[in-house]
Motif scaffolding. Structure first.
Motif, mmCIF file in Angstrom:
data_model
loop_
_atom_site.group_PDB
_atom_site.id
_atom_site.type_symbol
_atom_site.label_atom_id
_atom_site.label_comp_id
_atom_site.label_asym_id
_atom_site.label_seq_id
_atom_site.Cartn_x
_atom_site.Cartn_y
_atom_site.Cartn_z
ATOM 1 N N PRO B 7 0.838 -1.210 0.000
ATOM 2 C CA PRO B 7 0.000 0.000 0.000
ATOM 3 C C PRO B 7 0.869 1.255 0.000
ATOM 4 C CG PRO B 7 -0.062 -1.061 2.145
ATOM 5 C CD PRO B 7 0.824 -1.901 1.284
ATOM 6 N N LYS B 8 0.380 2.281 -0.686
ATOM 7 C CA LYS B 8 1.152 3.509 -0.836
ATOM 8 C C LYS B 8 0.779 4.492 0.267
ATOM 9 C CE LYS B 8 1.706 7.204 -4.251
ATOM 10 N NZ LYS B 8 1.328 7.587 -5.609
ATOM 11 N N THR B 9 1.768 5.187 0.809
ATOM 12 C CA THR B 9 1.495 6.280 1.735
ATOM 13 C C THR B 9 1.528 7.583 0.946
ATOM 14 O OG1 THR B 9 2.442 5.109 3.601
ATOM 15 C CG2 THR B 9 2.291 7.487 3.794
ATOM 16 N N TYR B 10 0.406 8.274 0.950
ATOM 17 C CA TYR B 10 0.287 9.521 0.188
ATOM 18 C C TYR B 10 0.755 10.682 1.058
ATOM 19 C CZ TYR B 10 -2.267 7.016 -3.411
ATOM 20 O OH TYR B 10 -2.611 6.159 -4.413
ATOM 21 N N LYS B 11 1.754 11.429 0.582
ATOM 22 C CA LYS B 11 2.316 12.512 1.386
ATOM 23 C C LYS B 11 1.822 13.871 0.893
ATOM 24 C CE LYS B 11 6.709 10.961 1.190
ATOM 25 N NZ LYS B 11 8.115 10.903 1.638
ATOM 26 N N LEU B 12 2.224 14.902 1.608
ATOM 27 C CA LEU B 12 1.811 16.253 1.232
ATOM 28 C C LEU B 12 2.667 16.724 0.053
ATOM 29 C CD1 LEU B 12 1.711 17.757 4.832
ATOM 30 C CD2 LEU B 12 -0.154 16.696 3.566
ATOM 31 N N TYR B 13 2.282 17.824 -0.550
ATOM 32 C CA TYR B 13 3.077 18.419 -1.630
ATOM 33 C C TYR B 13 3.269 19.888 -1.308
ATOM 34 C CZ TYR B 13 4.578 19.624 -6.361
ATOM 35 O OH TYR B 13 5.293 20.067 -7.446
ATOM 36 N N ILE B 14 4.473 20.242 -0.828
ATOM 37 C CA ILE B 14 4.750 21.616 -0.394
ATOM 38 C C ILE B 14 6.067 22.082 -1.007
ATOM 39 C CG2 ILE B 14 5.229 23.122 1.585
ATOM 40 C CD1 ILE B 14 3.528 21.244 3.292
ATOM 41 N N GLY B 16 7.224 21.991 -3.963
ATOM 42 C CA GLY B 16 7.851 21.103 -4.931
ATOM 43 C C GLY B 16 8.396 19.824 -4.310
ATOM 44 N N LYS B 17 8.202 19.657 -2.999
ATOM 45 C CA LYS B 17 8.676 18.441 -2.326
ATOM 46 C C LYS B 17 7.489 17.678 -1.754
ATOM 47 C CE LYS B 17 13.331 19.769 -1.108
ATOM 48 N NZ LYS B 17 13.394 21.098 -1.777
ATOM 49 N N PHE B 18 7.740 16.430 -1.379
ATOM 50 C CA PHE B 18 6.686 15.601 -0.804
ATOM 51 C C PHE B 18 7.009 15.280 0.654
ATOM 52 C CE2 PHE B 18 6.278 14.890 -5.327
ATOM 53 C CZ PHE B 18 4.912 14.872 -5.530
ATOM 54 N N PRO B 19 6.784 16.225 1.568
ATOM 55 C CA PRO B 19 7.095 15.958 2.966
ATOM 56 C C PRO B 19 5.960 15.202 3.662
ATOM 57 C CG PRO B 19 6.286 18.184 2.741
ATOM 58 C CD PRO B 19 6.256 17.580 1.366
ATOM 59 N N SER B 191 -1.851 12.245 -6.555
ATOM 60 C CA SER B 191 -1.314 11.743 -7.823
ATOM 61 C C SER B 191 -1.108 12.894 -8.806
ATOM 62 C CB SER B 191 -2.255 10.698 -8.426
ATOM 63 O OG SER B 191 -2.300 9.571 -7.582
ATOM 64 N N LEU B 192 -2.027 13.875 -8.750
ATOM 65 C CA LEU B 192 -1.856 15.062 -9.596
ATOM 66 C C LEU B 192 -0.593 15.816 -9.186
ATOM 67 C CD1 LEU B 192 -2.971 16.941 -11.791
ATOM 68 C CD2 LEU B 192 -4.280 18.111 -10.027
ATOM 69 N N ALA B 193 -0.301 15.811 -7.863
ATOM 70 C CA ALA B 193 0.931 16.458 -7.384
ATOM 71 C C ALA B 193 2.149 15.779 -7.998
ATOM 72 C CB ALA B 193 0.999 16.394 -5.860
ATOM 73 N N GLU B 194 2.073 14.449 -8.125
ATOM 74 C CA GLU B 194 3.199 13.740 -8.732
ATOM 75 C C GLU B 194 3.363 14.135 -10.206
ATOM 76 O OE1 GLU B 194 2.218 9.703 -7.843
ATOM 77 O OE2 GLU B 194 2.597 9.988 -5.695
ATOM 78 N N ILE B 208 -0.245 21.145 -1.920
ATOM 79 C CA ILE B 208 -1.429 20.350 -1.634
ATOM 80 C C ILE B 208 -1.345 19.776 -0.226
ATOM 81 C CG2 ILE B 208 -2.797 18.369 -2.353
ATOM 82 C CD1 ILE B 208 -1.723 18.830 -5.193
ATOM 83 N N LEU B 209 -2.395 20.021 0.552
ATOM 84 C CA LEU B 209 -2.480 19.491 1.903
ATOM 85 C C LEU B 209 -3.613 18.480 1.956
ATOM 86 C CD1 LEU B 209 -2.285 22.901 3.807
ATOM 87 C CD2 LEU B 209 -0.403 21.322 3.371
ATOM 88 N N THR B 210 -3.406 17.374 2.642
ATOM 89 C CA THR B 210 -4.486 16.431 2.891
ATOM 90 C C THR B 210 -4.745 16.409 4.389
ATOM 91 O OG1 THR B 210 -2.869 14.641 3.007
ATOM 92 C CG2 THR B 210 -3.978 14.959 0.911
ATOM 93 N N GLY B 211 -5.958 16.051 4.761
ATOM 94 C CA GLY B 211 -6.297 16.030 6.176
ATOM 95 C C GLY B 211 -7.647 16.668 6.400
ATOM 96 N N SER B 212 -7.823 17.271 7.570
ATOM 97 C CA SER B 212 -9.127 17.802 7.932
ATOM 98 C C SER B 212 -9.259 19.267 7.528
ATOM 99 C CB SER B 212 -9.311 17.672 9.444
ATOM 100 O OG SER B 212 -10.326 18.537 9.869
ATOM 101 N N PRO B 213 -10.141 19.581 6.574
ATOM 102 C CA PRO B 213 -10.342 20.996 6.213
ATOM 103 C C PRO B 213 -10.822 21.818 7.405
ATOM 104 C CG PRO B 213 -11.353 19.554 4.593
ATOM 105 C CD PRO B 213 -10.940 18.680 5.739
ATOM 106 N N ALA B 214 -11.611 21.175 8.288
ATOM 107 C CA ALA B 214 -12.124 21.918 9.442
ATOM 108 C C ALA B 214 -10.981 22.371 10.341
ATOM 109 C CB ALA B 214 -13.098 21.043 10.233
ATOM 110 N N GLU B 215 -9.908 21.586 10.375
ATOM 111 C CA GLU B 215 -8.771 21.938 11.212
ATOM 112 C C GLU B 215 -7.881 22.998 10.545
ATOM 113 O OE1 GLU B 215 -6.157 18.632 11.921
ATOM 114 O OE2 GLU B 215 -4.582 19.911 12.756
ATOM 115 N N ILE B 216 -7.672 22.853 9.235
ATOM 116 C CA ILE B 216 -6.690 23.692 8.550
ATOM 117 C C ILE B 216 -7.286 25.015 8.069
ATOM 118 C CG2 ILE B 216 -5.014 23.748 6.662
ATOM 119 C CD1 ILE B 216 -5.223 20.656 6.654
#
Lengths: 347, 286
Positions: B7-14, B16-19, B191-194, B208-216
């Motif tokens: 399984p793939k772990t999807y990271k953030l895109y900030i 130009g990097k994937f932290p 995947s679009l970030a890639e 690109i940030l993933t997670g809770s929009p209510a939090e961010i």
């Protein structure tokens, strides 16, 4: 080396812990002060464990400073800043705006402390003094100092006569602090006596007509000294010769200030304090741009030399862009939301 | 013996990097039937802060590129999307539970919209700008320019179309974006970030940030260095207070949209994130 210059007794001392320029060396080294005795002393200083130094610096950089401690640290950082402009394109107008920023760093929050000093080239000292007006000098309530770089900054490649004239000129124009550069070429080729003599002579040139001295900061330019052993030796040399402050870099050479180098210099200062009871200042300069980095330096100072070093007489940041980042962090703490570059002045 | 799935772990895109998230958090992405699909980074407010810094640093480069150049770069992304069509279809089938043909038409629609917006990059100034009428021997010209950093809450119930429809128009004028992807369907966004990372888009232009929009979202809405806020996917959030927070720093704000017509392609979505500059110039030396 000319011993009559080095051991000249000096009684007319008023400022701080200043002693006659080379009396420190005479006391610590004992006997006659010669190029040889100086060389033997500096060569006898133990080498630096670079791995241990890096590990210690990394450890000191990992402390978590939050909420009220962070607020305290940010205000303290501002009050320790030498707000600097050292460009060939500097004008009196640029210096005036620098001074205005030093006096009122955040126009939206007048509780913001003032910086410790403004640092300019020697020919801009009159402009800085004029712009400061009644707020010139640390002895005035809310006053800030004028620091001038001298001795053919940043390379230091000029004759001694030119360097001394450069220094005396800045002091006569009203500079409270002189940032001199050592002759790295002489130091690296082992002519320690020459470097020593220059610092002693510049210290003498810092003397004002009333007999008091402008503070002397000695820039080691650690980026050109190549090894930590050299940095440690140069630190001792600068202190022995009478420097009030040891400063890492001009900011014109990369790498400039790094945490390990500053830690090493703080250790020398701590050792000197243990040896003689005298407190020497440290000024990292160049490359410190974020509050996060600056806080690491505060931690390093507090845990190496001691918390009493966290005052403008004993620790300074040489910086220009750092101030804006600290102001943004201050605004974030005050308002609760992130601030942006539109809310601080452009330098 | 069956092979163990990786399984793939999807990271953030900030920038130009994937932290990974600064907070170290991840959350599980579930497929349509509730089974485990992948891990995705759960962004914190500090990731949002870092993303805004990256976006701010990218503004001058991206907005100063010519419209023609931006159009070419955006068109190139559409080409790359077309090449990765199968991957996007697989992810949409897995996460939304739709048939491959439905997923295929979604991907096609997303690519078509991207191309539609790419074409506007060197044309929208002609349509939205103007030579103003004056009573003197000079020109008076109004031109739209990028506003800066745009924070976007992407549509939450769409994998790819919603994301593309929200991000593409902001990029056209030369803005840089910080976008909070769909919390439940973030795979297409990463995947679009890639795709973006291997295209000609400078790092930091899209973050690109993933997670809770209510939090961010509240941190982005109140961030003084964000110039505009697109709440298109924020209908489930307390978007009134987000608008109020954004008003503190005079951000441009677009309201939430929902339903099948949400964020349909339009010139208005491009001009929403522009500021009009008006200049004058003499007509001649006579």
């Amino acid at each position: 080396m000319t011993t009559e210059q080095a051991v000249r007794p000096d009684s007319a001392v008023t400022k701080d812990h200043a002693v006659s320029p080379a009396s420190r060396a005479v006391e610590v080294l004992g006997g006659e002060l010669t190029e040889q005795s100086l060389k033997r002393y500096l060569a006898g200083i133990p080498g630096v464990d670079a791995v241990g130094l890096h590990a210690r610096a990394a450890d000191l950089g990992s402390r978590s400073i939050k909420t009220t401690s962070k607020a305290w640290a940010l205000d303290r950082i501002i009050s320790l800043i030498d707000l600097t402009t050292l460009e060939g394109a500097d004008t009196p107008g640029k210096v005036r705006s620098l001074v205005a920023k030093g006096l009122t760093p955040d126009a939206g929050d007048l509780s913001c402390p003032r910086v410790a000093a403004v640092c300019v080239y020697g020919d801009m000292v009159p402009a800085a003094v004029e712009a400061l007006g009644v707020f010139h000098g640390e002895n005035v309530e809310g006053g800030i100092n004028v620091a001038a770089v001298a001795t053919a900054f940043p390379s230091g490649r000029a004759s001694l006569a030119v360097k001394l004239a450069d220094t005396a000129d800045a002091v006569a124009a009203g500079a409270d602090e002189i940032d001199m550069v050592i002759d790295r070429g002489a130091f690296l080729s082992g002519r320690y006596g020459q470097v020593f003599d220059e610092i002693v002579a510049v210290k003498e040139a810092c003397r004002r007509v009333d007999g008091s001295y402008a503070h002397l900061k000695v820039i080691l330019e650690t980026g050109e000294l190549n090894t930590y052993d050299n940095v440690r030796r140069a630190s001792w040399l600068a202190i022995l010769a009478g420097g009030d402050f040891i400063k890492t870099s001009t900011g014109k050479v990369a790498p400039a200030a790094t945490l390990p180098v500053t830690l090493l210099m703080l250790e020398v200062v701590r050792d000197w304090h243990r040896l003689t009871g005298e407190k020497i200042g440290v000024k990292p300069a160049g490359g410190i741009r974020t509050s996060k980095d600056a806080i690491k330096y505060l931690v390093t100072v507090a845990e190496t030399a001691g918390e009493e070093w966290l005052q403008p007489h004993l620790f300074r940041f040489g910086a220009s862009s750092l101030l804006n980042d600290v102001l943004l962090q201050r605004q974030k703490l005050a308002s609760g939301h992130y601030s942006g570059a539109d809310y601080v002045t452009i330098d | 013996m069956s092979r163990l799935a990786v399984p793939k772990t999807y990271k953030l895109y900030i920038g130009g990097k994937f932290p990974r998230s600064e907070s170290g958090r991840v959350y599980e992405i579930l497929d349509a039937s509730g089974g485990f699909l992948a891990n995705a980074a759960q962004a914190s407010r500090k990731d949002a802060r870092d993303a805004v810094v990256a976006a701010r640093n990218a503004v001058s480069g991206w907005s100063n590129a010519t419209g023609y150049n931006r159009g070419q770069v955006l068109y190139r992304i559409a080409e790359l999307l077309e090449g990765r069509r199968a991957q996007f279809i697989d992810e949409i089938v897995a996460s939304e539970g739709v048939s491959p043909s439905v997923a295929g038409s979604q991907v096609d629609e997303a690519i078509d919209r991207w191309i539609w917006y790419a074409g506007w990059a060197d044309k929208y100034t002609q349509v939205a700008g103007n030579a103003n009428a004056v009573s003197g021997p000079y020109f008076n010209i109004s031109v739209p320019e990028a506003t800066g950093v745009v924070a976007i809450i992407a549509p939450q119930d769409s994998s790819l179309i919603g994301f593309v429809s929200a991000v593409a128009p902001a990029l056209v004028a030369g803005n840089t974006v910080v976008v909070v992807a769909s919390q439940r369907l973030p795979l297409s966004a990463i995947s679009l970030a890639e795709v973006l990372a291997t295209s000609d888009v400078p790092g930091g232009v899209v973050n690109i940030l993933t997670g809770s929009p209510a939090e961010i979202a509240p941190w982005l809405a109140s961030h003084a260095d964000v110039n505009a806020l697109d709440l298109v996917g924020a209908s489930d959030l307390d978007w009134i207070s987000l608008q109020i927070a954004a008003a503190e720093t005079l951000m441009r704000v677009l309201p939430p949209e929902s339903g099948p017509d949400a964020a349909l392609p339009s010139l208005a979505r491009i001009t929403a994130f522009t500021e009009t500059k008006t200049v004058w110039h003499t007509k001649s030396l006579i």
